[in-house]
Design an enzyme around this catalytic site. Structure first.
Site, short mmCIF file in Angstrom:
data_model
loop_
_atom_site.label_atom_id
_atom_site.label_comp_id
_atom_site.label_asym_id
_atom_site.label_seq_id
_atom_site.Cartn_x
_atom_site.Cartn_y
_atom_site.Cartn_z
N ASP A 294 0.83 -1.19 0.00
CA ASP A 294 0.00 0.00 0.00
C ASP A 294 0.88 1.25 0.00
OD1 ASP A 294 -2.74 1.02 0.23
OD2 ASP A 294 -2.06 1.83 2.15
N GLU A 344 0.80 -0.48 -4.97
CA GLU A 344 -0.36 0.41 -4.98
C GLU A 344 0.19 1.80 -5.30
OE1 GLU A 344 -2.51 3.40 -4.30
OE2 GLU A 344 -1.75 3.01 -2.27
N ASP A 396 -11.40 0.89 -1.76
CA ASP A 396 -11.63 2.31 -1.47
C ASP A 396 -12.63 2.96 -2.42
OD1 ASP A 396 -9.97 2.55 0.77
OD2 ASP A 396 -8.20 3.00 -0.44
#
Length: 504
Positions: A294, A344, A396
């Site tokens: 992430d 990410e 998200d």
């Protein structure tokens, strides 16, 4: 490689006990993936969640979430009875997780199982002792930290008495003596989680399914990692942060965003060969086949805000470790270009973070919901290359059904023309949108389960920037059908994404 998979968090699995866990339903979902011609299951972080319930703010970067321990497995092992498991209230809504009910009752149930584990001599078994020894780097500190946190009634470790806060040898020794049973309780939780997870992963491997796990870039300030390894972070001699993470003011926020995570002392980490990070990745590859990192941009540069500031306005941008870090990772774990790692890389694209992605050879992400701002969007399908992972949306994003309904008429018309979908029915439109992802040249295609089910915004997993109502979505029991699996398999066959069977 040309394959596909499904994004579906563990907590979203149906179960009888308030939250998805490593139960029969997890194994059944692997069966569903196999029948649907999928090769990957992306699951989000699986660490122990704290205040706010976000899996991206766990109490440990190494530990497993005790909520995911299956009461059914504990019953099979003789540590619980059905009457005991059914006597606790874990929430009455089978479509949403009730974290308050879990916090109040799940640990009480696990304590019953722990006491029976002790009675049956589990603490003396070789497998248990081997686990404690193998995971000693993080496990002992985590268990002591959690026992102390309970002693202080859940308060942040920054408010502990100095001896405990600074992890003095005398304080650790005292805690081990006075809180021995509580520490053993947390050891049991991690051992049981590890046993159940390894069995699930073995079943996935047997069925040619790879697990994609998630590493949050930052750790929680109120977590075992910051408490036990202050030298890994920018903290003073009293273990108080000097700076914390966030992002600068922009068009969306005049004062920026104050996340509050501790920031790594990268120079210190470099001198030590990035040991803490290497241990973290080593643990991750015990749990997953593929690691999604992430906030990849944080390795290129990060924004540091003076600790104690109430806004992010006075922060400064600093260089991250860059390729030096990934050279160390490659030296230990091998070639990073072969989809063992996913970056990410969403958000603001700069020359620096784009170069880092290219130099590290880690595949990045292309999210179609971000694609239709212009013909030149970096996410639009004709700009993809094979070395990336394409998504319709992520955890998200709102589900694609809601996204299609909510975008403006002009943008929706652009999507229709681009993906050649004249469907006025939004359900059929969503499947056309999924098909656009499947026909991308991207080597890997991941679709959130809610999109296949054409679910709306009520099934969104996370809305960034909102404090409540996140990480709660659960699938109803027996909701997945063989017909759906066959339809998904049809896409995988049509677009050449049926996984290869790997030879031993």
């Amino acid at each position: 490689m040309r394959e596909s998979g499904i994004l579906f968090p563990i907590f979203s699995l149906p179960s009888k006990f308030g939250i998805g866990c490593i139960s029969r339903e997890a194994y059944e979902f692997i069966d569903f993936l196999k029948e649907a011609g999928q090769g990957y299951w992306q699951i989000l972080p699986i660490g122990p969640t704290g205040f706010g319930d976000s899996p991206y703010q766990p109490f440990s970067a190494f530990a497993g979430n005790p909520y995911f321990i299956s009461p059914e497995v504990l019953i099979e092992k003789g540590y619980l009875t059905w009457d005991e498991a059914n006597s606790y209230d874990f929430g009455q809504d089978e479509t949403h997780v009730d974290y308050g009910a879990l916090y109040n009752n799940r640990f009480e149930l696990l304590r019953v199982a722990f006491n029976r584990f002790k009675e049956k001599g589990g603490q003396e078994e070789k497998a248990y002792k081997d686990f404690l020894k193998k995971e000693d780097f993080w496990l002992e500190d985590y268990c002591i930290f959690m026992a102390l946190k309970n002693k202080y009634q859940g308060a942040s470790w920054l408010t502990f008495e100095d001896e405990d806060r600074l992890k003095k040898d005398t304080a650790v020794k005292k805690a081990k003596s006075e809180l021995e049973d509580e520490i053993n309780f947390f050891r049991f939780q991690q051992y049981e989680f590890d046993c159940e997870w390894k069995n699930l992963r073995a079943y996935a491997k047997k069925n040619n399914i790879k697990l994609i796990g998630d590493i949050p870039f930052y750790v929680s300030l109120d977590g075992a990692d910051a408490w036990s390894h202050p030298e890994a972070f920018q903290m003073d001699e009293n273990a108080v942060p000097t700076v914390v993470a966030g992002c600068p003011p922009d068009a969306f926020s005049a004062t920026g965003q104050l996340w509050g995570n501790p920031i790594y002392d990268w120079e210190n980490r470099k001198a030590g060969g990035y040991e803490w990070w290497m241990k973290r990745l080593e643990r991750s590859y015990e749990l997953y086949d593929v690691v999604r990192i992430d906030h990849f941009h944080g390795f290129s540069d990060y924004y540091a805000i003076p600790y104690g500031d109430e806004t992010a306005e006075k922060g400064k941008k600093n260089k991250g470790p860059g390729m030096d870090f990934f050279k160390a990772v490659e030296k230990k774990f091998g070639d990073l270009s072969d989809f063992k790692m996913i970056a990410e890389d969403l958000g603001t694209v700069t020359k620096e973070n784009q170069k880092l992605l290219e130099d590290s050879k880690i595949p990045g992400m292309k999210v179609l919901q971000y694609a239709f701002t212009s013909w030149d969007s970096v996410y639009i399908t004709h700009r993809h290359d094979s070395h990336c992972v394409v998504y319709t949306g992520t955890h998200d994003n709102t589900p694609s059904r809601a996204w299609i309904e909510e975008i403006g008429d002009g943008d929706r018309d652009f999507v229709r023309r681009y993906i050649n979908s004249m469907n006025t029915d939004y359900g059929a439109f969503v499947w056309d949108f999924i098909r656009e992802a499947y026909r991308s040249v991207a080597a890997l295609c991941i679709i959130p389960l809610q999109d296949y089910l054409v679910m709306g915004k009520e099934c969104r997993i996370n809305a960034p920037g909102t404090p409540d109502g996140n990480w709660q979505f659960r699938l109803r029991p027996n909701f997945l059908s063989r017909e759906l699996a066959i339809s998904i398999r049809g896409l995988a066959e049509t677009y050449g994404r049926i996984p290869r069977v790997e030879e031993e």
